[in-house]
Motif scaffolding. Structure first.
Motif, short mmCIF file in Angstrom:
data_model
loop_
_atom_site.label_atom_id
_atom_site.label_comp_id
_atom_site.label_asym_id
_atom_site.label_seq_id
_atom_site.Cartn_x
_atom_site.Cartn_y
_atom_site.Cartn_z
N MET A 67 0.82 -1.19 0.00
CA MET A 67 0.00 0.00 0.00
C MET A 67 0.87 1.25 0.00
SD MET A 67 -3.32 0.63 2.38
CE MET A 67 -2.77 1.92 3.46
N ALA A 68 2.10 1.10 -0.36
CA ALA A 68 3.04 2.21 -0.33
C ALA A 68 2.63 3.36 -1.26
CB ALA A 68 4.43 1.71 -0.71
N GLN A 69 1.87 3.05 -2.30
CA GLN A 69 1.50 4.07 -3.26
C GLN A 69 0.47 5.06 -2.71
OE1 GLN A 69 1.16 0.70 -3.75
NE2 GLN A 69 1.87 0.14 -5.76
N GLY A 70 -0.13 4.78 -1.59
CA GLY A 70 -1.14 5.66 -1.03
C GLY A 70 -2.51 5.38 -1.61
N PHE A 71 -3.50 6.06 -1.07
CA PHE A 71 -4.88 5.84 -1.51
C PHE A 71 -5.24 6.90 -2.55
CE2 PHE A 71 -9.35 5.14 -1.44
CZ PHE A 71 -9.49 3.82 -1.01
N PRO A 72 -5.63 6.47 -3.76
CA PRO A 72 -5.94 7.43 -4.82
C PRO A 72 -7.28 8.12 -4.59
CG PRO A 72 -6.42 5.21 -5.54
CD PRO A 72 -5.80 5.09 -4.17
N GLN A 73 -7.44 9.29 -5.18
CA GLN A 73 -8.72 10.00 -5.11
C GLN A 73 -9.70 9.48 -6.16
OE1 GLN A 73 -7.76 14.18 -5.43
NE2 GLN A 73 -7.60 14.35 -3.22
N SER A 74 -9.18 8.92 -7.25
CA SER A 74 -10.05 8.40 -8.30
C SER A 74 -9.39 7.20 -8.97
CB SER A 74 -10.36 9.48 -9.34
OG SER A 74 -9.17 10.00 -9.88
N VAL A 75 -10.22 6.19 -9.25
CA VAL A 75 -9.73 4.93 -9.83
C VAL A 75 -10.63 4.52 -10.98
CG1 VAL A 75 -9.20 2.50 -9.39
CG2 VAL A 75 -8.90 4.18 -7.56
N PHE A 130 -16.12 -1.65 -0.23
CA PHE A 130 -15.04 -1.71 0.76
C PHE A 130 -14.61 -0.34 1.27
CE2 PHE A 130 -12.80 -6.02 -0.22
CZ PHE A 130 -13.96 -6.70 0.09
N TYR A 131 -14.58 0.66 0.38
CA TYR A 131 -13.96 1.95 0.74
C TYR A 131 -14.91 3.14 0.64
CZ TYR A 131 -10.05 -1.20 0.17
OH TYR A 131 -9.22 -2.29 0.27
N GLY A 132 -16.17 2.87 0.33
CA GLY A 132 -17.17 3.93 0.31
C GLY A 132 -16.79 5.08 -0.60
N HIS A 133 -16.86 6.28 -0.06
CA HIS A 133 -16.61 7.49 -0.85
C HIS A 133 -15.18 8.01 -0.73
CE1 HIS A 133 -20.81 7.72 -1.91
NE2 HIS A 133 -21.11 7.52 -0.64
N ARG A 134 -14.26 7.17 -0.28
CA ARG A 134 -12.87 7.61 -0.18
C ARG A 134 -12.29 7.93 -1.55
NH1 ARG A 134 -9.04 3.91 3.24
NH2 ARG A 134 -7.63 5.62 2.76
N ALA A 135 -12.82 7.30 -2.59
CA ALA A 135 -12.33 7.54 -3.95
C ALA A 135 -13.50 7.52 -4.92
CB ALA A 135 -11.31 6.48 -4.36
N TYR A 136 -13.37 8.29 -5.99
CA TYR A 136 -14.31 8.22 -7.10
C TYR A 136 -13.91 7.00 -7.92
CZ TYR A 136 -16.51 9.50 -11.53
OH TYR A 136 -17.25 9.50 -12.69
N VAL A 137 -14.85 6.09 -8.19
CA VAL A 137 -14.53 4.83 -8.86
C VAL A 137 -15.44 4.62 -10.05
CG1 VAL A 137 -14.27 2.34 -8.55
CG2 VAL A 137 -13.88 3.87 -6.61
N GLN A 138 -14.85 4.25 -11.19
CA GLN A 138 -15.59 3.92 -12.40
C GLN A 138 -14.95 2.69 -13.04
OE1 GLN A 138 -18.42 5.37 -13.88
NE2 GLN A 138 -18.53 6.32 -11.86
N SER A 139 -15.62 2.17 -14.06
CA SER A 139 -15.04 1.06 -14.82
C SER A 139 -15.39 1.22 -16.29
CB SER A 139 -15.55 -0.28 -14.29
OG SER A 139 -16.94 -0.41 -14.46
#
Length: 157
Positions: free
Chosen positions: A1-9, A30-39
């Protein structure tokens, strides 16, 4: 997890019907609104896969309403791929496409080799077992990369 938590994935795979929607849904759970997530997928000629919906429902991830989309759809709809902090490719074809689309941007791109369960197994139970294996591979990679789920904290809010 060294890269840190991204704001968007952005998660991507071949058709945006199995692996990348699974990853999108699991990350949101798993992480709720910690990041904006799309696919997205390289192509979008399929609908969300019923087996993917079923195995994700087993862990409380709802995929029934997922609408598939491709990288081209994203561009047509004005979604800027350069706006994502992290792109996670779940297939070789999506890795190539992500690298092509981001060649002039400084973006973090990771490749997570995840089993494509489509076409595996003969019986319903064998197919479900293959899809569960894919789901569990995504869960394992996600926890390795982003840390333990924070879903309990999110659901208490």
């Amino acid at each position: 997890m060294a890269q840190g938590f991204p704001q968007s994935v952005l998660f991507c795979c071949d058709h945006n019907s199995i692996r990348s929607p699974m990853a999108e849904g699991i990350m949101k759970k798993f992480y709720g609104h910690r990041a904006y997530v799309q696919s997205a997928g390289v192509m979008n000629e399929l609908e969300i896969d019923g087996f993917a919906v079923a195995v994700c429902a087993e862990i409380g991830v709802e995929l029934q309403r997922h609408r598939v989309r491709s990288f081209d759809d994203m561009q047509e709809w004005g979604d800027d791929i350069s706006g994502f902090d992290l792109i996670v490719s779940l297939s070789p074809a999506s890795q190539r496409r992500a690298l092509e689309l981001t060649s002039s941007y400084h973006l973090e791109i990771e490749y997570w080799p995840v089993l494509d369960p489509s076409g595996l197994g003969q019986s319903r139970e064998e197919k479900l077992a293959a899809y569960r294996q894919t789901r569990d591979m995504i869960v394992k990679k996600m926890i390795e990369r982003f840390g333990p789920p924070t879903e309990e904290q999110e659901s208490e809010k």
